[in-house]
Design a protein around this motif. Structure first.
Motif, PDB file in Angstrom:
ATOM      1  N   SER A   1       3.331   3.031   8.476  1.00 20.66           N
ATOM      2  CA  SER A   1       1.871   2.996   8.575  1.00 20.66           C
ATOM      3  C   SER A   1       1.258   1.599   8.649  1.00 20.66           C
ATOM      4  O   SER A   1       0.116   1.467   9.093  1.00 20.66           O
ATOM      5  CB  SER A   1       1.253   3.739   7.390  1.00 20.66           C
ATOM      6  OG  SER A   1       1.505   3.045   6.187  1.00 20.66           O
ATOM      7  N   LEU A   2       1.970   0.575   8.213  1.00 23.22           N
ATOM      8  CA  LEU A   2       1.367  -0.762   8.219  1.00 23.22           C
ATOM      9  C   LEU A   2       1.208  -1.286   9.647  1.00 23.22           C
ATOM     10  O   LEU A   2       2.089  -1.096  10.490  1.00 23.22           O
ATOM     11  CB  LEU A   2       2.217  -1.740   7.411  1.00 23.22           C
ATOM     12  CG  LEU A   2       2.122  -1.627   5.899  1.00 23.22           C
ATOM     13  CD1 LEU A   2       3.075  -2.603   5.232  1.00 23.22           C
ATOM     14  CD2 LEU A   2       0.704  -1.880   5.415  1.00 23.22           C
ATOM     15  N   PRO A   3       0.092  -1.968   9.911  1.00 24.41           N
ATOM     16  CA  PRO A   3      -0.096  -2.542  11.254  1.00 24.41           C
ATOM     17  C   PRO A   3       0.819  -3.755  11.459  1.00 24.41           C
ATOM     18  O   PRO A   3       1.288  -4.369  10.494  1.00 24.41           O
ATOM     19  CB  PRO A   3      -1.570  -2.966  11.241  1.00 24.41           C
ATOM     20  CG  PRO A   3      -1.899  -3.175   9.804  1.00 24.41           C
ATOM     21  CD  PRO A   3      -1.035  -2.216   9.031  1.00 24.41           C
TER      22      PRO A   3
ATOM     23  N   CYS B   1       9.688   5.675 -11.384  1.00 24.05           N
ATOM     24  CA  CYS B   1       9.403   4.500 -10.544  1.00 24.05           C
ATOM     25  C   CYS B   1      10.206   4.548  -9.243  1.00 24.05           C
ATOM     26  O   CYS B   1       9.666   4.307  -8.158  1.00 24.05           O
ATOM     27  CB  CYS B   1       9.726   3.214 -11.303  1.00 24.05           C
ATOM     28  SG  CYS B   1       8.585   2.858 -12.634  1.00 24.05           S
ATOM     29  N   VAL B   2      11.483   4.877  -9.346  1.00 29.16           N
ATOM     30  CA  VAL B   2      12.326   4.949  -8.156  1.00 29.16           C
ATOM     31  C   VAL B   2      11.850   6.074  -7.241  1.00 29.16           C
ATOM     32  O   VAL B   2      11.737   5.897  -6.024  1.00 29.16           O
ATOM     33  CB  VAL B   2      13.812   5.134  -8.549  1.00 29.16           C
ATOM     34  CG1 VAL B   2      14.663   5.466  -7.339  1.00 29.16           C
ATOM     35  CG2 VAL B   2      14.322   3.877  -9.237  1.00 29.16           C
ATOM     36  N   CYS B   3      11.552   7.233  -7.818  1.00 28.48           N
ATOM     37  CA  CYS B   3      11.123   8.388  -7.013  1.00 28.48           C
ATOM     38  C   CYS B   3       9.796   8.126  -6.305  1.00 28.48           C
ATOM     39  O   CYS B   3       9.547   8.649  -5.220  1.00 28.48           O
ATOM     40  CB  CYS B   3      11.022   9.630  -7.887  1.00 28.48           C
ATOM     41  SG  CYS B   3      12.624  10.258  -8.420  1.00 28.48           S
ATOM     42  N   VAL B   4       8.917   7.347  -6.898  1.00 26.70           N
ATOM     43  CA  VAL B   4       7.643   7.018  -6.262  1.00 26.70           C
ATOM     44  C   VAL B   4       7.815   5.910  -5.234  1.00 26.70           C
ATOM     45  O   VAL B   4       7.208   5.934  -4.161  1.00 26.70           O
ATOM     46  CB  VAL B   4       6.596   6.622  -7.331  1.00 26.70           C
ATOM     47  CG1 VAL B   4       5.350   6.026  -6.699  1.00 26.70           C
ATOM     48  CG2 VAL B   4       6.241   7.819  -8.191  1.00 26.70           C
ATOM     49  N   LEU B   5       8.678   4.942  -5.533  1.00 28.90           N
ATOM     50  CA  LEU B   5       8.833   3.796  -4.646  1.00 28.90           C
ATOM     51  C   LEU B   5       9.501   4.146  -3.322  1.00 28.90           C
ATOM     52  O   LEU B   5       9.160   3.575  -2.284  1.00 28.90           O
ATOM     53  CB  LEU B   5       9.614   2.684  -5.349  1.00 28.90           C
ATOM     54  CG  LEU B   5       9.658   1.336  -4.636  1.00 28.90           C
ATOM     55  CD1 LEU B   5       8.254   0.797  -4.391  1.00 28.90           C
ATOM     56  CD2 LEU B   5      10.470   0.341  -5.432  1.00 28.90           C
ATOM     57  N   VAL B   6      10.429   5.081  -3.329  1.00 31.41           N
ATOM     58  CA  VAL B   6      11.120   5.440  -2.083  1.00 31.41           C
ATOM     59  C   VAL B   6      10.148   5.986  -1.044  1.00 31.41           C
ATOM     60  O   VAL B   6      10.058   5.455   0.068  1.00 31.41           O
ATOM     61  CB  VAL B   6      12.293   6.413  -2.363  1.00 31.41           C
ATOM     62  CG1 VAL B   6      12.834   6.999  -1.064  1.00 31.41           C
ATOM     63  CG2 VAL B   6      13.397   5.699  -3.123  1.00 31.41           C
ATOM     64  N   PRO B   7       9.370   7.038  -1.341  1.00 33.58           N
ATOM     65  CA  PRO B   7       8.435   7.512  -0.305  1.00 33.58           C
ATOM     66  C   PRO B   7       7.342   6.492   0.018  1.00 33.58           C
ATOM     67  O   PRO B   7       6.878   6.416   1.162  1.00 33.58           O
ATOM     68  CB  PRO B   7       7.852   8.801  -0.887  1.00 33.58           C
ATOM     69  CG  PRO B   7       8.167   8.781  -2.327  1.00 33.58           C
ATOM     70  CD  PRO B   7       9.359   7.901  -2.509  1.00 33.58           C
ATOM     71  N   TRP B   8       6.927   5.715  -0.980  1.00 36.02           N
ATOM     72  CA  TRP B   8       5.902   4.687  -0.724  1.00 36.02           C
ATOM     73  C   TRP B   8       6.420   3.648   0.270  1.00 36.02           C
ATOM     74  O   TRP B   8       5.699   3.243   1.184  1.00 36.02           O
ATOM     75  CB  TRP B   8       5.493   4.027  -2.033  1.00 36.02           C
ATOM     76  CG  TRP B   8       4.493   2.918  -1.851  1.00 36.02           C
ATOM     77  CD1 TRP B   8       4.717   1.584  -1.993  1.00 36.02           C
ATOM     78  CD2 TRP B   8       3.126   3.057  -1.467  1.00 36.02           C
ATOM     79  NE1 TRP B   8       3.570   0.875  -1.732  1.00 36.02           N
ATOM     80  CE2 TRP B   8       2.568   1.761  -1.392  1.00 36.02           C
ATOM     81  CE3 TRP B   8       2.320   4.141  -1.170  1.00 36.02           C
ATOM     82  CZ2 TRP B   8       1.255   1.530  -1.036  1.00 36.02           C
ATOM     83  CZ3 TRP B   8       0.994   3.906  -0.825  1.00 36.02           C
ATOM     84  CH2 TRP B   8       0.479   2.616  -0.760  1.00 36.02           C
ATOM     85  N   THR B   9       7.678   3.244   0.128  1.00 37.50           N
ATOM     86  CA  THR B   9       8.266   2.273   1.045  1.00 37.50           C
ATOM     87  C   THR B   9       8.361   2.853   2.449  1.00 37.50           C
ATOM     88  O   THR B   9       8.066   2.171   3.441  1.00 37.50           O
ATOM     89  CB  THR B   9       9.661   1.850   0.540  1.00 37.50           C
ATOM     90  OG1 THR B   9       9.524   1.343  -0.789  1.00 37.50           O
ATOM     91  CG2 THR B   9      10.265   0.778   1.414  1.00 37.50           C
ATOM     92  N   VAL B  10       8.774   4.117   2.555  1.00 31.93           N
ATOM     93  CA  VAL B  10       8.846   4.772   3.870  1.00 31.93           C
ATOM     94  C   VAL B  10       7.447   4.865   4.480  1.00 31.93           C
ATOM     95  O   VAL B  10       7.255   4.566   5.663  1.00 31.93           O
ATOM     96  CB  VAL B  10       9.494   6.170   3.742  1.00 31.93           C
ATOM     97  CG1 VAL B  10       9.383   6.952   5.046  1.00 31.93           C
ATOM     98  CG2 VAL B  10      10.946   6.043   3.309  1.00 31.93           C
TER      99      VAL B  10
END
Length: 194
Positions: A56-58, A42-51
């Motif tokens: 990328s968000l408008p 969960c931590v390993c997936v959340l870090v790149p997802w947050t970056v």
């Protein structure tokens, strides 16, 4: 009868030992490894997802179902508060997780109210609501749940016939059982006799 099957036989022990419900069987070791792996994933997936979201968000986004999102969130908050209140009224341990859920939702509510109104005239109302209502209530719920946990731990400690004070919650093993002489010793100070 062994010490593990008769907790009252240990009353008055001078060298109290406590052992976490250690993963000494293959099933428990596997479950422990799986749980640690799931949190690590969960931590390993959340870090790149947050970056990714940060870049990328408008800046602006029009939400089509805005009322449904906020009303749905407030309904979840209301359900968790009602559940925690019922647990208090019925004197149930469910108070602990329901209080943590409600506190988390209150902090999220404060965060979204303030951050989504930032730069607008209604930001001060959102800040006042967060500082005067949502955050203090969240702190109260967490403190209440922590108090119930501490009282439950103390009662379980005494029920096992263990001398002294139980360790702080952050040092308390997930499961506590009476152990043999080759057990893990917890880092705690027994209460002094008065």
């Amino acid at each position: 009868m062994s010490e593990q099957s008769n907790p009252t036989a240990t009353t008055g022990m001078t060298d109290t030992t406590v052992k976490a419900f250690a993963p000494d069987g293959p099933t428990l070791r596997r479950r422990h490894r799986r749980a640690v792996g799931q949190f690590a994933l969960c931590v390993c997936v959340l870090v790149p997802w947050t970056v990714y979201l940060a870049v990328s968000l408008p800046d602006r986004f029009e939400a089509r179902y805005w009322p449904m999102v906020w009303v749905g969130f407030d309904v979840l908050l209301l359900v968790s508060l009602v559940g925690a209140g019922l647990a208090v009224w019925l004197r149930r341990q469910a108070l602990i997780p329901l209080s943590f859920v409600a506190a988390t939702l209150l902090v999220c509510d404060a965060w979204f109210d303030v951050s989504l109104s930032w730069g607008r005239d209604d930001v001060w109302g959102s800040i006042a609501s967060a500082v005067l209502v949502e955050l203090p209530l969240a702190v109260l719920l967490v403190m209440r749940a922590r108090r119930v946990l501490k009282v439950s731990a103390r009662l379980a400690w005494e029920g096992l016939g263990l001398a002294g004070e139980p360790p702080p919650l952050y040092k308390m093993p997930l499961f506590v059982t009476l152990a043999s002489s080759n057990s893990v010793h917890l880092d705690f100070k027994p209460a002094k006799d008065a």
